[in-house]
Motif scaffolding. Structure first.
Motif, mmCIF file in Angstrom:
data_model
loop_
_atom_site.group_PDB
_atom_site.id
_atom_site.type_symbol
_atom_site.label_atom_id
_atom_site.label_comp_id
_atom_site.label_asym_id
_atom_site.label_seq_id
_atom_site.Cartn_x
_atom_site.Cartn_y
_atom_site.Cartn_z
ATOM 1 N N UNK A 87 0.813 -1.157 -0.085
ATOM 2 C CA UNK A 87 0.120 0.059 0.027
ATOM 3 C C UNK A 87 0.908 1.346 0.042
ATOM 4 N N UNK A 88 2.073 1.067 0.472
ATOM 5 C CA UNK A 88 3.009 2.470 0.760
ATOM 6 C C UNK A 88 3.417 2.851 -0.700
ATOM 7 N N UNK A 89 3.326 1.951 -1.576
ATOM 8 C CA UNK A 89 3.840 2.222 -2.984
ATOM 9 C C UNK A 89 5.238 2.116 -3.107
ATOM 10 N N UNK A 90 6.069 1.848 -1.993
ATOM 11 C CA UNK A 90 7.473 1.824 -2.101
ATOM 12 C C UNK A 90 8.141 1.020 -3.376
ATOM 13 N N UNK A 91 8.982 1.463 -3.823
ATOM 14 C CA UNK A 91 9.732 0.905 -4.940
ATOM 15 C C UNK A 91 11.166 0.677 -4.751
ATOM 16 N N UNK A 92 11.705 -0.398 -5.159
ATOM 17 C CA UNK A 92 13.323 -0.657 -4.897
ATOM 18 C C UNK A 92 14.226 0.638 -5.266
ATOM 19 N N UNK A 93 15.128 0.988 -4.466
ATOM 20 C CA UNK A 93 15.917 2.079 -4.470
ATOM 21 C C UNK A 93 17.202 1.530 -5.013
ATOM 22 N N UNK A 94 17.384 0.051 -5.554
ATOM 23 C CA UNK A 94 18.848 -0.151 -6.233
ATOM 24 C C UNK A 94 19.013 0.135 -7.612
ATOM 25 N N UNK A 144 6.732 6.959 -4.697
ATOM 26 C CA UNK A 144 6.242 7.431 -3.438
ATOM 27 C C UNK A 144 7.587 7.526 -2.641
ATOM 28 N N UNK A 145 7.380 8.677 -1.691
ATOM 29 C CA UNK A 145 8.421 8.969 -0.700
ATOM 30 C C UNK A 145 9.614 9.670 -1.250
ATOM 31 N N UNK A 175 11.499 -1.962 -8.782
ATOM 32 C CA UNK A 175 10.369 -2.959 -8.695
ATOM 33 C C UNK A 175 9.657 -2.715 -7.443
ATOM 34 N N UNK A 176 8.265 -3.062 -7.532
ATOM 35 C CA UNK A 176 7.615 -2.944 -6.187
ATOM 36 C C UNK A 176 8.119 -3.696 -4.956
ATOM 37 N N UNK A 177 8.223 -3.255 -3.925
ATOM 38 C CA UNK A 177 8.937 -3.851 -2.924
ATOM 39 C C UNK A 177 7.708 -5.024 -2.317
ATOM 40 N N UNK A 178 6.607 -4.439 -1.916
ATOM 41 C CA UNK A 178 5.482 -5.383 -1.250
ATOM 42 C C UNK A 178 5.203 -6.546 -2.452
ATOM 43 N N UNK A 179 5.217 -6.211 -3.511
ATOM 44 C CA UNK A 179 4.867 -7.254 -4.594
ATOM 45 C C UNK A 179 6.134 -8.343 -4.492
ATOM 46 N N UNK A 238 3.469 7.399 4.178
ATOM 47 C CA UNK A 238 4.550 7.424 3.210
ATOM 48 C C UNK A 238 4.144 7.694 1.706
ATOM 49 N N UNK A 239 2.811 7.267 1.570
ATOM 50 C CA UNK A 239 2.408 7.296 0.057
ATOM 51 C C UNK A 239 2.031 8.718 -0.371
ATOM 52 N N UNK A 240 1.863 9.638 0.711
ATOM 53 C CA UNK A 240 1.469 10.995 0.548
ATOM 54 C C UNK A 240 2.565 11.791 -0.016
#
Ligand SMILES: Cc1cc2nc3c(=O)[nH]c(=O)nc-3n(C[C@H](O)[C@H](O)[C@H](O)COP(=O)(O)O)c2cc1C
Ligand code: SF4
Length: 383
Positions: A27-34, A212-213, A38-42, A203-205
């Motif tokens: 839900x946060x929408x965090x995507x990998x920072x490397x 996001x973030x 790629x979406x981390x939650x997925x 985070x997603x805001x």
């Protein structure tokens, strides 16, 4: 501890099921920072849904991209945040073992990390309510750029030569020793405690629709203030490079290190986001005195040296790119060399097995597009 250290782990393990943790990260929408975003939650969901049994979490601290030094600062600044991120990821996916794959050149950070892991272990933070524990071990690289690529990294941890694996299967299905393995960048894992503690909505805001973030950037090159900067996703390249890092007379900026995209100064309004231009966050700045062809030639030399040699387009292509660029730089180029550079770059992008060969021609492609006159000037000088 005074700054809420390990409160997120306590919350995750004490008040949430592993599925709820995965959902929160999704839900946060965090995507990998490397680099790949790629979406981390997925990724975590894929690993969590595999059959129970031995599973691994890997923190990718290889940080080999040219001009990247943000993970080093995160490790030095707060190693506990990364360990907490690994512990939460392990709980979410059902892993009992975590590895930190540390870049060879960061050997001097090993004691700091070992000390942090030992403190966390002694405090009992790595034990879970159900009696299970997560163990964290450090493995060091030996100086190969390709070992930052997740499948070569796993080969290296297994004690083999760092060579890329064919995919599928992907690591969350079959990774280290064929077991489900979740691999995340240092910065990605360092974001996790904040997401769990403050919630996905908080985070997603921050950031843009698809990014996001905040993001941490390493800025170097022709700037007054090189260093590490953290900005809201979607900030412009100009804000970072000109306003904060105080670059003057900018000719070009390469976003994402040697394998990143090269843009001329007219494009500095590009947003730093996955929908704009991002990569792992290395920002290389070149002023008007720089020779673009020589800079691209230097990139090509790096990739020719670092190619693992497993696939032909990259093994041969990186060397041919370097040879042609050297020829042009030394004043022996021909007009048709530009066509060959263009066609070879396209072939490498399409046919290389991993991101190294696919991204190696990026600066060639972009420099031909935006700085073609500099190539032609070198070719005409000789004629
Ligand atoms: C040649 C190459 C080098 C890479 N080097 C790194 C690296 O040093 N650190 C990193 O986190 N990811 C690196 N990556 C990306 C990893 O393969 C992987 O996508 C990443 O670690 C996943 O974590 P994330 O989803 O949190 O970004 C590299 C990829 C390629 C193709
Ligand atoms: S693209 Fe390059 S680094 Fe990647 S597998 Fe092929 S030869 Fe190896």
């Amino acid at each position: 501890m005074a700054r809420d250290g390990f409160k997120a782990l306590e919350k995750a393990v004490g008040q949430m099921t592993p599925q709820q943790v995965v959902e929160e990260v999704k839900k946060s929408g965090l995507r990998g920072r490397g680099g790949a975003g790629f979406p981390t939650g997925l990724k975590w969901e894929l690993a969590s849904k595999t059959a129970e049994g031995e599973k691994f979490v890997v923190c990718n601290a290889d940080e080999g991209e040219v001009g990247t030094f943000k993970d080093k600062h995160i490790i030095q600044g707060d190693p506990f945040e990364i360990i907490e991120g690994i512990a939460i990821a392990s709980y979410a996916v059902g892993a009992n073992k975590g590895y930190i794959y540390l870049r060879a050149e960061y050997h001097y950070l090993r004691d700091l990390l070992e000390n942090a892991i030992e403190q966390v272990r002694n405090q009992g933070f790595l034990k879970r309510g159900d009696g299970t524990t997560v163990e964290i071990e450090i493995r060091e690289g030996a100086g190969a750029y390709v070992c930052g690529e997740e499948s070569a990294l796993m080969e290296s941890i297994e004690g083999k030569r760092g060579e890329v694996r064919y995919r599928p299967p992907f690591p969350p299905q079959q990774g280290l020793w064929q077991k489900p393995t979740t691999i995340n960048n240092v910065e990605t894992l360092a974001s996790i405690p904040h997401i769990i503690l403050n919630g996905a909505e908080w985070f997603s805001q921050i950031g843009t629709e698809q990014s996001k973030g905040t993001k941490v950037f390493s800025v170097s090159g022709d700037v007054e203030k090189p260093g590490v900067y953290e900005l809201t996703m979607g900030s412009s390249v100009e804000e970072l490079v000109v306003k904060l890092a105080q670059a003057k007379n900018v000719k070009a900026v390469q976003v994402g290190g040697a394998s990143g995209r090269l843009m001329p100064s007219e494009k500095l309004d590009t947003p730093l986001a996955f929908e704009g231009c991002l990569g792992a966050g290395a920002i290389l700045v070149f002023n008007r005195d720089r020779d673009i062809v020589e800079m691209v030639q230097e990139n090509a030399r790096f990739f020719a040296e670092e190619s693992c040699g497993k696939c032909v387009p990259c093994r041969q292509g990186t060397h041919v790119l370097y040879d042609i660029l050297t020829r042009i730089s030394q004043g022996h180029g021909h007009e048709e060399d530009l066509t060959i550079l263009d066609e070879l770059s396209e072939t490498m992008t399409l046919a290389s097995l991993c991101g190294l060969g696919q991204a190696a021609p990026n600066s060639v492609i972009d420099s031909l597009r935006y700085f073609g006159d500099e190539y032609r000037a070198k070719i005409q000088e000789i004629v």
